[in-house]
Design an enzyme around this catalytic site. Sequence first.
Site, PDB file in Angstrom:
ATOM      1  N   LYS A  42      34.148  36.885  19.653  1.00  0.00           N
ATOM      2  CA  LYS A  42      33.415  37.939  20.325  1.00  0.00           C
ATOM      3  C   LYS A  42      34.332  39.110  20.691  1.00  0.00           C
ATOM      4  O   LYS A  42      33.897  40.243  20.805  1.00  0.00           O
ATOM      5  CB  LYS A  42      32.821  37.422  21.649  1.00  0.00           C
ATOM      6  CG  LYS A  42      31.859  36.297  21.553  1.00  0.00           C
ATOM      7  CD  LYS A  42      31.364  35.971  23.002  1.00  0.00           C
ATOM      8  CE  LYS A  42      30.629  34.677  23.048  1.00  0.00           C
ATOM      9  NZ  LYS A  42      30.353  34.289  24.482  1.00  0.00           N
ATOM     10  N   GLY A  43      35.590  38.818  20.939  1.00  0.00           N
ATOM     11  CA  GLY A  43      36.473  39.766  21.612  1.00  0.00           C
ATOM     12  C   GLY A  43      36.575  41.149  20.982  1.00  0.00           C
ATOM     13  O   GLY A  43      36.783  42.131  21.679  1.00  0.00           O
ATOM     14  N   GLU A  98      40.356  42.633  14.593  1.00  0.00           N
ATOM     15  CA  GLU A  98      40.603  41.688  15.692  1.00  0.00           C
ATOM     16  C   GLU A  98      40.928  42.437  16.967  1.00  0.00           C
ATOM     17  O   GLU A  98      41.438  43.546  16.930  1.00  0.00           O
ATOM     18  CB  GLU A  98      41.823  40.832  15.334  1.00  0.00           C
ATOM     19  CG  GLU A  98      41.649  39.387  15.126  1.00  0.00           C
ATOM     20  CD  GLU A  98      40.961  38.571  16.192  1.00  0.00           C
ATOM     21  OE1 GLU A  98      40.360  39.122  17.127  1.00  0.00           O
ATOM     22  OE2 GLU A  98      41.035  37.355  16.064  1.00  0.00           O
ATOM     23  N   ASP A  99      40.667  41.809  18.094  1.00  0.00           N
ATOM     24  CA  ASP A  99      41.111  42.418  19.349  1.00  0.00           C
ATOM     25  C   ASP A  99      42.580  42.087  19.598  1.00  0.00           C
ATOM     26  O   ASP A  99      43.398  42.977  19.813  1.00  0.00           O
ATOM     27  CB  ASP A  99      40.233  41.979  20.528  1.00  0.00           C
ATOM     28  CG  ASP A  99      40.072  40.473  20.612  1.00  0.00           C
ATOM     29  OD1 ASP A  99      40.449  39.770  19.650  1.00  0.00           O
ATOM     30  OD2 ASP A  99      39.580  39.981  21.639  1.00  0.00           O
ATOM     31  N   ASP A 102      47.599  36.674  18.653  1.00  0.00           N
ATOM     32  CA  ASP A 102      48.526  36.039  19.591  1.00  0.00           C
ATOM     33  C   ASP A 102      49.401  35.060  18.808  1.00  0.00           C
ATOM     34  O   ASP A 102      50.403  35.462  18.208  1.00  0.00           O
ATOM     35  CB  ASP A 102      47.707  35.367  20.689  1.00  0.00           C
ATOM     36  CG  ASP A 102      48.550  34.844  21.837  1.00  0.00           C
ATOM     37  OD1 ASP A 102      49.780  35.018  21.816  1.00  0.00           O
ATOM     38  OD2 ASP A 102      47.986  34.242  22.766  1.00  0.00           O
ATOM     39  N   LYS A 130      50.197  40.751  19.965  1.00  0.00           N
ATOM     40  CA  LYS A 130      50.958  40.041  21.002  1.00  0.00           C
ATOM     41  C   LYS A 130      51.957  39.132  20.316  1.00  0.00           C
ATOM     42  O   LYS A 130      51.595  38.110  19.744  1.00  0.00           O
ATOM     43  CB  LYS A 130      49.977  39.187  21.825  1.00  0.00           C
ATOM     44  CG  LYS A 130      49.875  39.569  23.272  1.00  0.00           C
ATOM     45  CD  LYS A 130      48.907  38.666  23.992  1.00  0.00           C
ATOM     46  CE  LYS A 130      49.625  37.900  25.070  1.00  0.00           C
ATOM     47  NZ  LYS A 130      48.714  37.007  25.800  1.00  0.00           N
ATOM     48  N   PHE A 151      48.500  37.982  30.180  1.00  0.00           N
ATOM     49  CA  PHE A 151      47.134  37.645  29.777  1.00  0.00           C
ATOM     50  C   PHE A 151      46.263  38.851  30.068  1.00  0.00           C
ATOM     51  O   PHE A 151      46.238  39.358  31.187  1.00  0.00           O
ATOM     52  CB  PHE A 151      46.630  36.414  30.540  1.00  0.00           C
ATOM     53  CG  PHE A 151      45.388  35.863  29.926  1.00  0.00           C
ATOM     54  CD1 PHE A 151      45.459  34.936  28.895  1.00  0.00           C
ATOM     55  CD2 PHE A 151      44.146  36.301  30.341  1.00  0.00           C
ATOM     56  CE1 PHE A 151      44.299  34.449  28.292  1.00  0.00           C
ATOM     57  CE2 PHE A 151      42.981  35.828  29.745  1.00  0.00           C
ATOM     58  CZ  PHE A 151      43.063  34.889  28.722  1.00  0.00           C
ATOM     59  N   ASP A 158      38.137  38.543  27.264  1.00  0.00           N
ATOM     60  CA  ASP A 158      37.659  37.795  28.425  1.00  0.00           C
ATOM     61  C   ASP A 158      38.698  36.865  29.024  1.00  0.00           C
ATOM     62  O   ASP A 158      39.708  36.532  28.385  1.00  0.00           O
ATOM     63  CB  ASP A 158      36.464  36.920  28.017  1.00  0.00           C
ATOM     64  CG  ASP A 158      36.907  35.691  27.213  1.00  0.00           C
ATOM     65  OD1 ASP A 158      37.667  35.857  26.223  1.00  0.00           O
ATOM     66  OD2 ASP A 158      36.525  34.564  27.587  1.00  0.00           O
ATOM     67  N   ARG A 164      34.602  41.131  29.925  1.00  0.00           N
ATOM     68  CA  ARG A 164      34.492  41.766  28.605  1.00  0.00           C
ATOM     69  C   ARG A 164      33.956  43.187  28.703  1.00  0.00           C
ATOM     70  O   ARG A 164      34.218  44.028  27.851  1.00  0.00           O
ATOM     71  CB  ARG A 164      33.565  40.947  27.701  1.00  0.00           C
ATOM     72  CG  ARG A 164      34.096  39.585  27.290  1.00  0.00           C
ATOM     73  CD  ARG A 164      33.243  39.027  26.152  1.00  0.00           C
ATOM     74  NE  ARG A 164      33.434  37.604  25.920  1.00  0.00           N
ATOM     75  CZ  ARG A 164      34.366  37.078  25.134  1.00  0.00           C
ATOM     76  NH1 ARG A 164      35.210  37.868  24.516  1.00  0.00           N
ATOM     77  NH2 ARG A 164      34.453  35.781  24.964  1.00  0.00           N
TER      78      ARG A 164
HETATM   79  C1  PRP Z   1      41.001  35.239  20.942  1.00  0.00           C
HETATM   80  C2  PRP Z   1      41.169  36.569  20.249  1.00  0.00           C
HETATM   81  C3  PRP Z   1      41.586  36.171  18.867  1.00  0.00           C
HETATM   82  C4  PRP Z   1      42.370  34.908  19.081  1.00  0.00           C
HETATM   83  C5  PRP Z   1      43.828  35.216  19.032  1.00  0.00           C
HETATM   84  O1  PRP Z   1      39.734  34.779  20.632  1.00  0.00           O
HETATM   85  O2  PRP Z   1      39.980  37.280  20.249  1.00  0.00           O
HETATM   86  O3  PRP Z   1      40.475  35.915  18.044  1.00  0.00           O
HETATM   87  O4  PRP Z   1      42.006  34.413  20.379  1.00  0.00           O
HETATM   88  O5  PRP Z   1      44.601  34.088  19.269  1.00  0.00           O
HETATM   89  P1  PRP Z   1      45.557  33.404  18.198  1.00  0.00           P
HETATM   90  O6  PRP Z   1      46.305  34.485  17.480  1.00  0.00           O
HETATM   91  O7  PRP Z   1      46.456  32.579  19.064  1.00  0.00           O
HETATM   92  O8  PRP Z   1      44.724  32.567  17.287  1.00  0.00           O
HETATM   93  P2  PRP Z   1      38.994  33.662  21.465  1.00  0.00           P
HETATM   94  O9  PRP Z   1      39.123  32.356  20.750  1.00  0.00           O
HETATM   95  O10 PRP Z   1      39.395  33.756  22.895  1.00  0.00           O
HETATM   96  O11 PRP Z   1      37.475  34.020  21.309  1.00  0.00           O
HETATM   97  P3  PRP Z   1      36.671  35.341  21.724  1.00  0.00           P
HETATM   98  O12 PRP Z   1      37.120  36.428  20.780  1.00  0.00           O
HETATM   99  O13 PRP Z   1      35.252  34.926  21.498  1.00  0.00           O
HETATM  100  O14 PRP Z   1      36.994  35.659  23.166  1.00  0.00           O
END
Ligand code: PRP
Length: 177
Positions: A42-43, A98-99, A102, A130, A151, A158, A164
């Site tokens: 969703k992000g 992507e948002d 990480d 990140k 964070f 979120d 969000r």
């Molecule tokens: C978050 C973010 C990325 C992912 C990054 O999504 O939006 O998709 O984590 O992390 P990584 O590089 O360690 O894989 P999340 O799973 O929180 O879902 P959301 O987008 O629905 O909030």
Amino acid sequence: MRVKALHQLYSSEEIALRVAELAGRINHCYRDGQLVMICVLKGAFMFFSDLLKLINVGPEIDFVRVASYGHGDTSSGTVSLLKDVETDLAGRHVLLVEDVVDTGATMDFLLARMRAAGAKTLRLAALVDKVERRRTDLTVDFPGFSLSEGFIVGYGLDYAERYRELPAIYTIEFEDA
Ligand code: PRP
């Protein structure tokens, strides 16, 4: 963990400037090609929407949803697909939006899927790169901000499904456990 305070990291004006810069680079990169932009829910929904409004190469759009975090601030390390794209990506120029990147686990998973689906080119735009916990050597082709730690929430991101809706990006200060 309980949230003590939010501290603004990137204002909505800073974000808008950075999004416009990225859009300019993306428009130039795809000026000859038929682009499919994929929003990673969703992000990324807010970043995707603002970016899309500045793209002038007539892209198609699609959405994918994956989950890698639970209700907390640490990655589970496993990625599950909750919603797949509906577009046939074979032979297409694909841009994943992507948002946050990480650890890179989510992107590794999605890039492998898109590659297997036959994408002709595959690139990644991420509002926040990140790098601290990165476990893979993936490259963010269109990075917005680079962040070493913290964070963050807001602008689609979120903490336990909250914040969000905020138009800027904040770091969270947690109460002492
Ligand atoms: C978050 C973010 C990325 C992912 C990054 O999504 O939006 O998709 O984590 O992390 P990584 O590089 O360690 O894989 P999340 O799973 O929180 O879902 P959301 O987008 O629905 O909030």
